[in-house]
Design a protein around this motif. Sequence first.
Motif, PDB file in Angstrom:
ATOM      1  N   SER A 138      -3.734  69.892  52.476  1.00 29.55           N
ATOM      2  CA  SER A 138      -4.012  71.254  52.912  1.00 29.55           C
ATOM      3  C   SER A 138      -2.752  72.097  52.711  1.00 29.55           C
ATOM      4  N   PRO A 139      -2.729  73.027  51.772  1.00 28.41           N
ATOM      5  CA  PRO A 139      -1.520  73.834  51.541  1.00 28.41           C
ATOM      6  C   PRO A 139      -1.088  74.621  52.765  1.00 28.41           C
ATOM      7  N   ALA A 140      -2.041  75.023  53.612  1.00 32.72           N
ATOM      8  CA  ALA A 140      -1.695  75.808  54.793  1.00 32.72           C
ATOM      9  C   ALA A 140      -1.118  74.948  55.915  1.00 32.72           C
ATOM     10  N   ASN A 141      -1.289  73.644  55.845  1.00 35.19           N
ATOM     11  CA  ASN A 141      -0.790  72.749  56.894  1.00 35.19           C
ATOM     12  C   ASN A 141      -0.191  71.500  56.253  1.00 35.19           C
ATOM     13  N   PRO A 142       0.966  71.629  55.598  1.00 32.25           N
ATOM     14  CA  PRO A 142       1.543  70.482  54.866  1.00 32.25           C
ATOM     15  C   PRO A 142       2.083  69.420  55.803  1.00 32.25           C
ATOM     16  N   THR A 143       2.022  68.192  55.343  1.00 31.60           N
ATOM     17  CA  THR A 143       2.607  67.071  56.080  1.00 31.60           C
ATOM     18  C   THR A 143       4.045  66.822  55.668  1.00 31.60           C
ATOM     19  N   LEU A 144       4.346  67.060  54.412  1.00 34.98           N
ATOM     20  CA  LEU A 144       5.674  66.796  53.860  1.00 34.98           C
ATOM     21  C   LEU A 144       6.298  68.104  53.382  1.00 34.98           C
ATOM     22  N   GLY A 145       7.534  68.352  53.818  1.00 38.96           N
ATOM     23  CA  GLY A 145       8.286  69.510  53.353  1.00 38.96           C
ATOM     24  C   GLY A 145       9.536  69.084  52.613  1.00 38.96           C
ATOM     25  N   VAL A 146       9.949  69.877  51.639  1.00 42.11           N
ATOM     26  CA  VAL A 146      11.138  69.591  50.846  1.00 42.11           C
ATOM     27  C   VAL A 146      12.087  70.775  50.959  1.00 42.11           C
ATOM     28  N   VAL A 147      13.331  70.499  51.325  1.00 42.43           N
ATOM     29  CA  VAL A 147      14.374  71.512  51.426  1.00 42.43           C
ATOM     30  C   VAL A 147      15.439  71.177  50.388  1.00 42.43           C
ATOM     31  N   ARG A 148      15.776  72.148  49.557  1.00 49.89           N
ATOM     32  CA  ARG A 148      16.741  71.923  48.474  1.00 49.89           C
ATOM     33  C   ARG A 148      17.981  72.777  48.694  1.00 49.89           C
ATOM     34  N   LEU A 149      19.131  72.118  48.721  1.00 49.95           N
ATOM     35  CA  LEU A 149      20.421  72.790  48.826  1.00 49.95           C
ATOM     36  C   LEU A 149      21.228  72.518  47.560  1.00 49.95           C
ATOM     37  N   HIS A 150      22.117  73.445  47.226  1.00 53.39           N
ATOM     38  CA  HIS A 150      22.996  73.263  46.069  1.00 53.39           C
ATOM     39  C   HIS A 150      24.414  73.587  46.501  1.00 53.39           C
ATOM     40  N   GLY A 151      25.316  72.648  46.272  1.00 51.24           N
ATOM     41  CA  GLY A 151      26.677  72.815  46.731  1.00 51.24           C
ATOM     42  C   GLY A 151      27.384  74.018  46.146  1.00 51.24           C
ATOM     43  N   ALA A 152      27.053  74.384  44.902  1.00 52.71           N
ATOM     44  CA  ALA A 152      27.708  75.533  44.278  1.00 52.71           C
ATOM     45  C   ALA A 152      27.116  76.857  44.734  1.00 52.71           C
ATOM     46  N   LEU A 153      25.864  76.842  45.202  1.00 54.58           N
ATOM     47  CA  LEU A 153      25.196  78.076  45.616  1.00 54.58           C
ATOM     48  C   LEU A 153      25.276  78.305  47.115  1.00 54.58           C
ATOM     49  N   HIS A 154      25.224  77.234  47.891  1.00 52.80           N
ATOM     50  CA  HIS A 154      25.226  77.346  49.357  1.00 52.80           C
ATOM     51  C   HIS A 154      26.414  76.563  49.906  1.00 52.80           C
ATOM     52  N   GLY A 155      27.605  76.947  49.441  1.00 49.71           N
ATOM     53  CA  GLY A 155      28.792  76.161  49.741  1.00 49.71           C
ATOM     54  C   GLY A 155      29.274  76.275  51.178  1.00 49.71           C
ATOM     55  N   ASP A 156      29.207  77.467  51.791  1.00 48.76           N
ATOM     56  CA  ASP A 156      29.718  77.605  53.146  1.00 48.76           C
ATOM     57  C   ASP A 156      28.632  77.279  54.162  1.00 48.76           C
TER      58      ASP A 156
END
Length: 513
Positions: A138-156
């Motif tokens: 169900s796209p409106a109620n996902p069970t699994l979420g993915v969070v992506r960080l990048h050291g060069a873009l979100h360094g602080d």
Amino acid sequence: MQSPLKRPRADTDHLKGLSQQQIEQQQQKQRQQQDQQRHGAQRDDNLRQGLAAAPANFKQAAIDHLVARIRDPRSADAAVLPLRPALAPLERELAALLSNVVIGGQNVSLLVIGEPGSGKTLLLERVLGGLCREHNSSPANPTLGVVRLHGALHGDERAAFQEIARQLCATFGCTFSRSASYDDNLGFLKDMLLQLRRALKCVVFVIDEVEAYVRVAKQMVLYNLLDALTSSQVQAAVLGVTCQWDVQDAMEKRVRSRFSSRRVLLPPLDHTKARRAGAGAGRLRGCGPRWLAEETPRAMLQHMLSLPEQLASQPQGRSYERELAMALDSAAVKAKLKELSKIGVCPRDLAVISTAALSRWQLQHMGPLGAQHLLEGVDAWLRPLRSRPAAVAGMSALQLGLLVAAQRLEDRGQGTFNFEMVFDEFLKAKNESLGPLWRKPAAWRAFRDVASTGLVQFTAARAESKGLMQQHCAAQLLLTRAELDAGIQQHPACPDHLKRWARGDALGGTGLI
């Protein structure tokens, strides 16, 4: 519409009660996801129709499919791109580990290590995409979420936890506050993880260039993230992606104690050996039992440029595959591919060559994808290696600035230098009104990219295996002052201040870049 999460404590700015605006946002998000699925199905239908219709329709449909799966590892088209043999067992291993997170409730932390362009992103996105399709019914109620960080873009720290909050809100349908402080974002993360645990949901954190968070003092981003995951006991995975083999050794004790020692190592391309798919290499999709799973440039190019099985079975598809095989087996293409093997190429380089060949084919009105298009694609990739001024002319402003800084060191009699010396020289531009500067992680990545072009060479033995210490390894400039000046003059968008800095003139005014 009900919220996928229960409401957390009321002192956060991110989670509100279900207002009419939030309901409309969730409905709009669901409509967008349905439109994307409908457009994907329509693209497949158009591709099948193109194969059965006129050659021009087939050509454009095939190019659209191949370019999409090469350029975007998260696309549905990339999900059918065969992985190289060495990655097949790693895909199964990662899929099993992350399935235990979603189904078994286990927590996982590991490092994915490999050379630049070896396929780390493609491997991870293939596994994560499969898990999301399996568990997020169900796209409106996902069970699994993915969070992506990048050291060069979100360094602080503030940027990192703001990005985490933004992606969690977008995935699980909560309200995001752009003006929230660092403490608010950290508190929101802890509250959100508790709500995810109560709702039996899980989240995967993918941290690209994780070494950027290891180099900083106290390593607060990694520590606070791992500490929040530990205290909430949520079903979660933390995947650190890096090119440096010793990154875990540089972690502080309190971070290393919360991070497992499990590693997934991606080997470089094996240009010489051919292994049977049943001998531990994994069978490629759509290949018969006698297929020899190779990692030579020829085999990799054929995998990237081959159509999926359901499309290649059509008459136009069969003709395309025959022409592709004949082009790859031609004497001229074989000679070029042999040259690539001697130089040493990675899958990312071969993807660039494939895209360039498809671009040349698209410009041709008639005829199949042939040897001439492949030769032009290889020549386009080799051109920067053969022409140093042209390589300089194709660089970004940051890479140009680092090259000029290295040249200024050489002009002062510094025959060898390291990245730290170049970056210090680059920082002097601030005193000369050269405008805003990049953070050190971004500059280090740009310096590595310059070294990969052959304009800068590390003189230390096995410098690529030094990990974090590679920044202190001795290097030398492999182009002359005349070649650098010629490249700057040919550059289509080189700032005037950078030209003057390269000449060593007294500088004033504003903005380098």
